[in-house]
Motif scaffolding. Structure first.
Motif, mmCIF file in Angstrom:
data_model
loop_
_atom_site.group_PDB
_atom_site.id
_atom_site.type_symbol
_atom_site.label_atom_id
_atom_site.label_comp_id
_atom_site.label_asym_id
_atom_site.label_seq_id
_atom_site.Cartn_x
_atom_site.Cartn_y
_atom_site.Cartn_z
ATOM 1 N N ASP A 129 53.835 -76.644 43.842
ATOM 2 C CA ASP A 129 53.646 -75.190 43.954
ATOM 3 C C ASP A 129 52.527 -74.684 43.052
ATOM 4 O O ASP A 129 51.783 -73.779 43.432
ATOM 5 N N PHE A 130 52.398 -75.249 41.853
ATOM 6 C CA PHE A 130 51.351 -74.832 40.938
ATOM 7 C C PHE A 130 49.971 -75.063 41.556
ATOM 8 O O PHE A 130 49.103 -74.192 41.502
ATOM 9 N N LEU B 296 49.298 -75.479 44.810
ATOM 10 C CA LEU B 296 49.171 -74.657 46.018
ATOM 11 C C LEU B 296 48.784 -73.223 45.669
ATOM 12 O O LEU B 296 47.859 -72.661 46.264
ATOM 13 N N HIS B 297 49.460 -72.637 44.716
ATOM 14 C CA HIS B 297 49.141 -71.260 44.316
ATOM 15 C C HIS B 297 47.770 -71.175 43.655
ATOM 16 O O HIS B 297 47.016 -70.226 43.896
ATOM 17 N N GLY B 298 47.451 -72.162 42.829
ATOM 18 C CA GLY B 298 46.147 -72.183 42.177
ATOM 19 C C GLY B 298 45.005 -72.292 43.172
ATOM 20 O O GLY B 298 43.988 -71.608 43.034
ATOM 21 N N GLU C 184 45.076 -71.380 46.347
ATOM 22 C CA GLU C 184 45.010 -70.134 47.116
ATOM 23 C C GLU C 184 44.336 -69.028 46.303
ATOM 24 O O GLU C 184 43.505 -68.293 46.821
ATOM 25 N N TRP C 185 44.671 -68.935 45.009
ATOM 26 C CA TRP C 185 44.059 -67.940 44.140
ATOM 27 C C TRP C 185 42.559 -68.208 44.009
ATOM 28 O O TRP C 185 41.746 -67.287 44.104
ATOM 29 N N ARG D 234 42.320 -77.199 47.215
ATOM 30 C CA ARG D 234 43.411 -78.113 46.881
ATOM 31 C C ARG D 234 42.915 -79.550 46.826
ATOM 32 O O ARG D 234 43.282 -80.319 45.932
#
Length: 74
Positions: free
Chosen positions: A4-5, A7-9, A11-12, A62
């Motif tokens: 998740d870290f 994936l969110h990173g 996307e950000w 990613r």
């Protein structure tokens, strides 16, 4: 790779780069510069832009964040 870290990173990161650069080639080049601290070669830029066009900039970010060039120091 799918934490998740990460994936969110990614996307950000893609969202932030997308705000600063309109053209996909410029977005890809900036992502490489931020993660690998160097400009992509012509061949890398062409291949990476194709990947980002097909799967999206967040997916490409990613890939960069999970690459050996980012994870390991020579």
């Amino acid at each position: 790779f799918n934490n998740d870290f990460v994936l969110h990173g990614s996307e950000w990161m893609a969202q932030r780069i997308g705000q600063d650069h309109a053209a996909l080639d410029a977005q890809v080049a900036r992502a490489v510069e931020l993660v690998w601290l160097r400009s992509p070669t012509e061949d890398e830029l062409s291949r990476f832009a194709g990947y980002a066009d097909q799967y999206g900039l967040a997916a490409f970010c990613r890939v960069l964040l999970n690459s050996n060039q980012f994870l390991f120091v020579d």
